[in-house]
Design an enzyme around this catalytic site. Structure first.
Site, mmCIF file in Angstrom:
data_model
loop_
_atom_site.group_PDB
_atom_site.id
_atom_site.type_symbol
_atom_site.label_atom_id
_atom_site.label_comp_id
_atom_site.label_asym_id
_atom_site.label_seq_id
_atom_site.Cartn_x
_atom_site.Cartn_y
_atom_site.Cartn_z
ATOM 1 N N ASP B 59 0.834 -1.209 0.000
ATOM 2 C CA ASP B 59 0.000 0.000 0.000
ATOM 3 C C ASP B 59 0.866 1.255 0.000
ATOM 4 O O ASP B 59 0.590 2.211 -0.708
ATOM 5 C CB ASP B 59 -0.903 -0.003 1.247
ATOM 6 C CG ASP B 59 -1.827 -1.198 1.279
ATOM 7 O OD1 ASP B 59 -2.548 -1.392 0.282
ATOM 8 O OD2 ASP B 59 -1.800 -1.956 2.272
ATOM 9 N N HIS B 69 12.340 12.182 -9.829
ATOM 10 C CA HIS B 69 12.525 10.790 -9.418
ATOM 11 C C HIS B 69 11.355 9.907 -9.818
ATOM 12 O O HIS B 69 11.120 8.861 -9.212
ATOM 13 C CB HIS B 69 12.794 10.724 -7.910
ATOM 14 C CG HIS B 69 11.730 11.444 -7.119
ATOM 15 N ND1 HIS B 69 11.729 12.810 -6.967
ATOM 16 C CD2 HIS B 69 10.632 11.002 -6.484
ATOM 17 C CE1 HIS B 69 10.665 13.168 -6.243
ATOM 18 N NE2 HIS B 69 9.986 12.089 -5.949
ATOM 19 N N GLY B 77 17.212 19.649 -4.418
ATOM 20 C CA GLY B 77 18.558 19.739 -3.853
ATOM 21 C C GLY B 77 18.481 19.894 -2.349
ATOM 22 O O GLY B 77 17.399 19.815 -1.760
ATOM 23 N N GLY B 79 18.135 21.182 1.358
ATOM 24 C CA GLY B 79 17.327 22.250 1.967
ATOM 25 C C GLY B 79 15.958 22.324 1.330
ATOM 26 O O GLY B 79 15.615 21.534 0.446
ATOM 27 N N ASP B 99 13.988 13.097 -0.099
ATOM 28 C CA ASP B 99 14.992 13.733 -0.953
ATOM 29 C C ASP B 99 16.393 13.289 -0.510
ATOM 30 O O ASP B 99 16.832 13.636 0.585
ATOM 31 C CB ASP B 99 14.850 15.253 -0.852
ATOM 32 C CG ASP B 99 15.786 15.998 -1.799
ATOM 33 O OD1 ASP B 99 16.659 15.344 -2.421
ATOM 34 O OD2 ASP B 99 15.649 17.223 -1.909
ATOM 35 N N ASP B 100 17.070 12.563 -1.371
ATOM 36 C CA ASP B 100 18.383 12.042 -0.977
ATOM 37 C C ASP B 100 19.497 13.070 -1.124
ATOM 38 O O ASP B 100 20.667 12.750 -0.885
ATOM 39 C CB ASP B 100 18.707 10.758 -1.732
ATOM 40 C CG ASP B 100 19.455 9.777 -0.829
ATOM 41 O OD1 ASP B 100 19.755 10.143 0.331
ATOM 42 O OD2 ASP B 100 19.741 8.663 -1.278
ATOM 43 N N GLU B 102 19.315 15.539 0.863
ATOM 44 C CA GLU B 102 19.411 15.942 2.277
ATOM 45 C C GLU B 102 20.426 15.043 2.976
ATOM 46 O O GLU B 102 20.759 13.967 2.484
ATOM 47 C CB GLU B 102 18.048 15.798 2.985
ATOM 48 C CG GLU B 102 16.890 16.441 2.267
ATOM 49 C CD GLU B 102 17.089 17.921 2.008
ATOM 50 O OE1 GLU B 102 17.861 18.556 2.743
ATOM 51 O OE2 GLU B 102 16.489 18.434 1.055
ATOM 52 N N HIS B 119 5.900 12.385 9.767
ATOM 53 C CA HIS B 119 5.087 13.423 9.120
ATOM 54 C C HIS B 119 4.541 12.911 7.780
ATOM 55 O O HIS B 119 3.351 13.007 7.506
ATOM 56 C CB HIS B 119 5.941 14.679 8.911
ATOM 57 C CG HIS B 119 5.256 15.753 8.110
ATOM 58 N ND1 HIS B 119 4.688 16.862 8.691
ATOM 59 C CD2 HIS B 119 5.039 15.882 6.763
ATOM 60 C CE1 HIS B 119 4.152 17.623 7.750
ATOM 61 N NE2 HIS B 119 4.367 17.054 6.558
ATOM 62 N N GLU B 120 5.447 12.356 6.963
ATOM 63 C CA GLU B 120 5.020 11.911 5.622
ATOM 64 C C GLU B 120 3.981 10.796 5.713
ATOM 65 O O GLU B 120 3.049 10.740 4.910
ATOM 66 C CB GLU B 120 6.225 11.452 4.796
ATOM 67 C CG GLU B 120 7.230 12.559 4.488
ATOM 68 C CD GLU B 120 6.623 13.811 3.880
ATOM 69 O OE1 GLU B 120 5.638 13.694 3.128
ATOM 70 O OE2 GLU B 120 7.113 14.914 4.174
ATOM 71 N N HIS B 123 0.541 11.970 5.855
ATOM 72 C CA HIS B 123 -0.058 12.197 4.523
ATOM 73 C C HIS B 123 -0.492 10.865 3.908
ATOM 74 O O HIS B 123 -1.564 10.767 3.310
ATOM 75 C CB HIS B 123 0.953 12.858 3.579
ATOM 76 C CG HIS B 123 1.315 14.265 3.946
ATOM 77 N ND1 HIS B 123 0.391 15.212 4.309
ATOM 78 C CD2 HIS B 123 2.523 14.896 3.983
ATOM 79 C CE1 HIS B 123 1.002 16.363 4.550
ATOM 80 N NE2 HIS B 123 2.297 16.192 4.373
ATOM 81 N N HIS B 129 -1.782 19.204 5.823
ATOM 82 C CA HIS B 129 -0.988 19.989 6.777
ATOM 83 C C HIS B 129 -1.850 20.670 7.833
ATOM 84 O O HIS B 129 -2.959 21.111 7.556
ATOM 85 C CB HIS B 129 -0.155 21.033 6.029
ATOM 86 C CG HIS B 129 1.049 20.438 5.387
ATOM 87 N ND1 HIS B 129 1.616 20.927 4.245
ATOM 88 C CD2 HIS B 129 1.805 19.364 5.751
ATOM 89 C CE1 HIS B 129 2.667 20.193 3.924
ATOM 90 N NE2 HIS B 129 2.795 19.229 4.823
#
Lengths: 76, 168
Positions: B59, B69, B77, B79, B99-100, B102, B119-120, B123, B129
């Site tokens: 799922d 991606h 990039g 940040g 984001d890789d 980071e 957090h993700e 979602h 949010h």
């Protein structure tokens, strides 16, 4: 014809950055929705409980630069 | 708290997840553990159960990527945008991407994988949010000690509106 005039005091970079941020995180929900850039900044400032000015002040700019989730803040 | 338009939610309480790749920033075991603990944040307060699968359908598909991606929502990039996830649904629905570019960390004050993943996954389960500062679903990242992390009442109310309360 431009629907969103850039405030005179803003640099092109400021304008593009703010617009890109708002388009990504506070997108216009419907195609017919037309808000000025100032109104869109106010919407963002209200969400983050900032002082609502509609201007790109230091507090607003700082918030826009913080690391964050890529999901929009208002439901599209 | 808020939910996505139409209140999308999973119509079942047993959900599967799959980790398709890893960041080089952390040992794989640490990533697995952060992901497991991030799901536990939500399963502790709802009737939801999360089960990891290694092959086939899941799922919630979890992965790390850079720039474009494969989902049409490129990362930016180091940040700014750290990760994103999709509301419950078929296909990309529920999937979470990190984001890789980071620098992911386990405990330090770089970008903490557990906090961002929790957090993700909010979602992935249907929460949008929150504008409550201090809530997990607040869009801006801020570090809290993962060992003393507690889900805020705002997050709890949101997820329990979608799935009900945890029952013993």
């Amino acid at each position: 014809f431009p629907t969103q005039l850039k405030p005179e005091s803003w640099s092109n970079t400021d304008f593009e950055n703010v617009k890109a941020y708002l388009d990504k995180f506070f997108p216009l929900v419907t195609k017919t929705q037309s808000l000025t850039l100032e109104e869109r900044i106010k919407e963002m400032q209200r969400f983050f409980h900032l002082t609502v000015t509609g201007k790109l002040n230091a507090e607003t700019e700082e918030t826009m630069k913080k690391p964050r989730c890529g999901v929009p803040d208002i439901a599209g | 708290y808020s939910t996505f338009p139409g209140n999308p939610r999973w119509g079942k309480t047993h959900l599967t997840y799959k980790i398709v790749n890893y960041t080089p920033d952390l040992p794989q075991k640490k990533v697995d553990d952060a992901i497991r603990r991030a799901f536990k944040v939500w399963s502790d307060v709802t009737p939801l159960h999360f089960h990891r699968v290694y092959n086939g359908h899941a799922d919630i598909v979890i992965g790390f990527g850079r720039r474009e991606h494969g989902d049409g929502n490129p990362f930016d990039g180091r940040g700014n945008t750290l990760a994103h996830a999709f509301a419950p649904g078929q296909g990309l629905g529920g999937d979470a991407h990190f984001d890789d570019d980071e620098r992911w960390s386990e405990f330090s004050r770089e970008v903490n994988l557990f906090l961002v993943a929790a957090h993700e996954f909010g979602h992935s389960l249907g929460l949008a949010h929150s504008n409550v500062r201090g809530a997990l679903m607040y869009p801006i990242y801020s570090y809290v000690n993962p060992e003393t992390f507690r889900l805020s009442e705002d997050d709890k109310r949101g997820i329990q509106k979608l799935y009900g309360k945890f029952m013993t």
